[in-house]
Design a protein around this motif. Structure first.
Motif: not given
Length: 159
Positions: A107-123
């Motif tokens: 779940v965590e892996s896919l969640a991070y994938d979703v963030l990186e695919r759509t908003h790279c640099g969200w952090e």
């Protein structure tokens, strides 16, 4: 084609090795995301989980998942303890790396994938926060993304 039209044709530039490898990796990552999603959703469905809600927060060049809640119907349940196999693309390789991980890690892996695919640099900088909802019945992952930013307004007046 006539010799004249061949002579006027604009040659297409060759892709560099890096561009070729990058394109292959991008396609492999997209394919693996769908495969990993299907594997995870099947395991969650078998376990009776109907929804996963992941809360994330990032700022100051750091970001993390804050909370993960599993639900069955309207109630919270414990995350299933079983393991599944997920795959990840490795730079320069055509075959993915396979890993056996807990459902929580998947779940965590896919969640991070979703963030990186759509908003790279969200952090980065002021960062972003929100929720990622895994709806098992609808077979969807929905990202609710809130981006923070600092605004400055300047007014100069001469009289």
């Amino acid at each position: 084609m006539s010799a004249t039209s061949d002579a006027n044709a604009v040659p297409k530039p060759q892709l560099s090795e890096w561009e070729t490898l990058s394109a292959l990796r991008t396609q492999l990552e997209a394919d693996l995301f769908q495969t990993n999603k299907a594997t995870l959703f099947q395991a969650l469905d078998v376990a009776g989980v109907t929804k996963i809600v992941v809360t994330f927060d990032g700022y100051g060049d750091s970001g993390q998942i804050e909370d993960v809640q599993a639900q069955a119907g309207d109630g919270d349940v414990t995350m299933p303890g079983s393991v599944i196999e997920i795959m990840a693309a490795v730079w320069g390789q055509t075959e993915p790396e396979r890993s056996t991980v807990s459902i929580a890690a998947a779940v965590e892996s896919l969640a991070y994938d979703v963030l990186e695919r759509t908003h790279c640099g969200w952090e980065n900088n002021d960062g972003a926060y929100g929720n990622i909802v895994f709806d098992i019945a609808a077979h969807t992952i929905t990202l609710d993304y809130n981006e923070r930013y600092t605004a400055t307004e300047n007014h100069t007046h001469s009289f």
